[in-house]
Design a protein around this motif. Structure first.
Motif, PDB file in Angstrom:
ATOM      1  N   ASP A 122       0.850  -1.190   0.000  1.00 29.37           N
ATOM      2  CA  ASP A 122       0.000   0.000   0.000  1.00 29.37           C
ATOM      3  C   ASP A 122       0.886   1.240   0.000  1.00 29.37           C
ATOM      4  N   TRP A 124       0.739   5.531   0.228  1.00 25.87           N
ATOM      5  CA  TRP A 124       0.088   6.834   0.385  1.00 25.87           C
ATOM      6  C   TRP A 124       1.123   7.911   0.069  1.00 25.87           C
ATOM      7  N   THR A 125       0.727   8.947  -0.632  1.00 25.55           N
ATOM      8  CA  THR A 125       1.661  10.027  -0.940  1.00 25.55           C
ATOM      9  C   THR A 125       0.902  11.342  -1.027  1.00 25.55           C
ATOM     10  N   TRP A 126       1.548  12.436  -0.639  1.00 28.32           N
ATOM     11  CA  TRP A 126       0.866  13.729  -0.613  1.00 28.32           C
ATOM     12  C   TRP A 126       1.858  14.842  -0.927  1.00 28.32           C
ATOM     13  N   ALA A 133      -3.780  13.015   0.864  1.00 23.72           N
ATOM     14  CA  ALA A 133      -2.937  11.928   0.378  1.00 23.72           C
ATOM     15  C   ALA A 133      -3.671  11.036  -0.619  1.00 23.72           C
ATOM     16  N   TYR A 134      -2.962  10.660  -1.675  1.00 26.56           N
ATOM     17  CA  TYR A 134      -3.458   9.667  -2.628  1.00 26.56           C
ATOM     18  C   TYR A 134      -3.017   8.274  -2.167  1.00 26.56           C
ATOM     19  N   HIS A 135      -3.826   7.270  -2.497  1.00 26.29           N
ATOM     20  CA  HIS A 135      -3.516   5.886  -2.113  1.00 26.29           C
ATOM     21  C   HIS A 135      -3.807   4.931  -3.259  1.00 26.29           C
ATOM     22  N   GLN A 156      -8.354   9.329  -2.755  1.00 18.95           N
ATOM     23  CA  GLN A 156      -8.004  10.196  -1.632  1.00 18.95           C
ATOM     24  C   GLN A 156      -8.857   9.954  -0.397  1.00 18.95           C
ATOM     25  N   GLU A 159      -7.872   6.114   4.514  1.00 17.65           N
ATOM     26  CA  GLU A 159      -7.158   6.635   5.676  1.00 17.65           C
ATOM     27  C   GLU A 159      -5.852   5.868   5.915  1.00 17.65           C
ATOM     28  N   ILE A 160      -4.821   6.604   6.318  1.00 19.13           N
ATOM     29  CA  ILE A 160      -3.588   5.959   6.758  1.00 19.13           C
ATOM     30  C   ILE A 160      -3.849   5.313   8.112  1.00 19.13           C
ATOM     31  N   THR A 176       5.731  10.451   1.605  1.00 19.37           N
ATOM     32  CA  THR A 176       5.260   9.186   1.049  1.00 19.37           C
ATOM     33  C   THR A 176       5.382   8.093   2.107  1.00 19.37           C
TER      34      THR A 176
END
Length: 623
Positions: A122, A124-126, A133-135, A156, A159-160, A176
């Protein structure tokens, strides 16, 4: 094309088989795979990189231990937009291929390294606040994902997980997070083992970033362990630079009082070799390869409180750093030991070759950035090895320069490196006469020096570094008391005497051996038994089997027995006969079988032979 055939039937990659090949892509261990993610973080301008290891309690035997559950890498780099994130998880879709500098290039690092260790990835980056953040993900346990092999469009609204936020301080503006779960191929099973086995490696690879006095951008790399039961961070380590040239101050070497920091000095000026490199479609550029050499200061080899320098902490550290450090774009690819010998004096000098990414094809840099195959290939070669009949060395050089430029460059550098290393070896002798001071062995260790147990232990450690793990490895992290208790219980149940039990405890706990032999009767027709115990492997030799009398006991000599050449010859001949008969027995057993069993026996024979070759090649075992 027949009516039943479709374009999908002839995809370049074939689903699960292709993924299995990628998963076996040759990362030597989890540290090497993690390095690909750290590369991405540094390429993205990160100043802080956290390796996060989540652990869960498991009970593989009667002991409850913590085991790696998930692994994540978090950075505060520039992050990615939706399109770049999706591309970053596709093999071969790198965005840095045409860059003129930087660690990245091949476009396989993140996906290839990740699936080599885990089935679910997985990301996540923003770029403008963590809340945006996109996932997206890779899921090899999802049949539909494997069938399509398509990276889902980043979203988006995923959730992280809170546990990662609890583990460290998340960068708000950009960053990231990569998470590996279903980690079925991680060779080290605990977070502290990952750190222990990667401390020197990561420190060497990124020394030019994590050392504050270098020209590269500064970065900090840490490893943290998160306990799934307590919901807390158990331990945190910060990686320190590890300089095999020993020209940097304040590295991870433990320097005793009186040993200078740094403990080496540069040998002469740096050597620059320039080559005209032509690449199709890109023209010709002049590329520089830099050679740096170092040698210990006289004070470094002096005794420390009566202890030989080689036996002190800094001497042992230097022994582990013997070889040629091959550095690409500031990041070490590997420390290649084939450029030197096992002579303990070789720890007292260092050598480094440094080049840029446009030399990748010349040196055969692998896409997982673990090696420079063509450069390593010529380590023990010379111009004569490539000469045609009647050619002089000068003629061979000129021919290779035009016909095989890659080999020409590698041999040209090998010649210079070999020349300087010869000078270094001479100077080391001048600094201090070679004697036992350069060895780290003491009387206690000498009990097993050169024995099969010690050799087997060394070979096993090398295999573990290459990612070859075994059942016994899981209990290596038990405490000394737990190991002694398990050995005592296991061997008492087998009826072994107290003296034997104490000897095995000493082998495993005191001397750190992976193997210990005991002689005992076995109920079956086995020649020997294999019993993983307390992080070791106890090999029981069946003293009731005829092979014991004919092979093992026939070669025994009592210490006080006078050596008799005729008797020794008879014993060797008897042992040779017994060994051949054992091989004949196997051959006949295999001959009498059929079908799948016959194939399995052949496979076992092949596997055993391959592993046996490593154990028997004692001249390749580090001293």
């Amino acid at each position: 094309m027949s009516q039943q055939e479709t374009i999908q039937d002839y995809h370049f990659a074939s689903g699960s088989q292709f993924l299995e090949s990628i998963r076996s892509s040759g990362y030597k261990n989890v540290a090497r795979a993690l390095a690909e993610l750290v590369d991405n973080s540094i390429q993205a301008g990160a100043s802080d990189v956290d390796i996060l290891v989540s652990e869960k309690e498991v009970t593989p035997n009667k002991y409850t231990v913590n085991r790696v559950n998930e692994i994540a890498v978090l950075d505060d780099g520039e992050g990615m937009d939706s399109d770049l994130l999706r591309r970053a998880l596709r093999l071969g879709d790198g965005t840095h291929f045409d860059d003129q500098s930087g660690i990245g290039k091949f476009g396989v690092g993140l996906p290839q390294a990740s699936v080599s260790q885990a089935k679910r990835i997985d990301v996540w980056t923003w770029q403008n606040d963590i809340e945006n953040a996109y996932h997206t993900y890779i899921d090899l346990d999802d049949e539909e994902w494997v069938k399509n092999m398509s990276i889902p469009k980043p979203e988006q609204d995923v959730e992280i997980p809170q546990k990662w936020k609890d583990t460290t301080s998340f960068p708000k503006d950009s960053g990231t997070l990569v998470v590996w779960s279903h980690v079925d191929r991680v060779n080290w099973k605990q977070g502290k083992t990952i750190y222990k086995n990667s401390e020197d490696l990561i420190g060497r690879m990124y020394r030019n970033w994590i050392h504050t006095d270098t020209e590269q951008p500064d970065a900090s790399i840490s490893l943290k362990i998160y306990n799934e039961e307590t919901k807390e961070v158990d331990q945190t380590w910060k990686f320190q630079p590890n300089d095999p040239l020993y020209l940097m101050e304040n590295t991870n070497v433990d320097l005793p009082e009186g040993v200078p920091d740094p403990m080496f000095e540069q040998m002469g000026e740096k050597i620059e070799r320039k080559y005209q490199v032509t690449k199709p479609g890109e023209g010709t550029t002049e590329e520089t390869v830099t050679l740096t050499f170092s040698i210990c200061k006289p004070e470094t080899r002096q005794r420390v409180d009566g202890t030989p320098a080689g036996a002190a902490s800094h001497g042992k550290h230097a022994k582990d750093n013997m070889g040629l450090s091959i550095v690409r774009e500031g990041r070490e690819l590997l420390l290649d030991r084939s450029w030197t010998t096992k002579d303990p004096r070789n720890r007292w000098w260092g050598a480094q070759i440094e080049f840029g990414r446009r030399m990748d094809d010349i040196f055969g840099v692998t896409n997982n950035k673990q090696g420079a195959d063509r450069l390593v290939e010529v380590a023990n070669s010379d111009w004569e090895d490539y000469a045609e009949e009647g050619e002089t060395t000068a003629e061979t050089r000129e021919r290779l320069k035009s016909e095989d430029f890659q080999t020409y460059v590698c041999l040209d550098l090998r010649q210079k490196i070999d020349e300087v290393i010869g000078e270094l070896a001479t100077k080391v002798e001048e600094i201090g006469e070679y004697n036992v001071d350069d060895t780290e062995d003491n009387d206690e260790d000498n009990r097993h020096e050169g024995t099969p147990e010690r050799v087997g232990t060394a070979v096993t450690e090398e295999r573990k570094e290459q990612g070859q793990t075994g059942e016994s490895d899981e209990e290596e992290e038990l405490s000394e008391n737990e190991k002694e208790e398990e050995i005592q219980t296991r061997l008492e149940e087998q009826g072994l005497d107290e003296r034997t039990i104490e000897e095995v405890k000493g082998d495993v706990v005191d001397y750190g051996l992976k193997f210990s032999f005991v002689e005992k009767p076995l109920a079956s027709s086995q020649i020997f038994s294999v019993e993983p115990t307390a992080g070791s492997i106890i090999i029981g030799v069946n003293k009731d089997h005829l092979a014991y009398e004919e092979l093992f006991s026939s070669l025994e000599f009592e210490d006080e027995e006078e050596f008799d050449e005729e008797e020794a010859t008879e014993k060797l001949e008897a042992a040779n006969m017994a060994l051949k008969l054992l091989l004949e027995a196997w051959a006949r057993m295999e001959d009498e079988e059929s079908g799948e069993t016959k194939h399995q026996l052949k496979d076992i024979r092949n596997d055993w032979g391959r592993v046996a070759r490593e154990f028997l090649a004692q001249d390749q075992v580090p001293e």
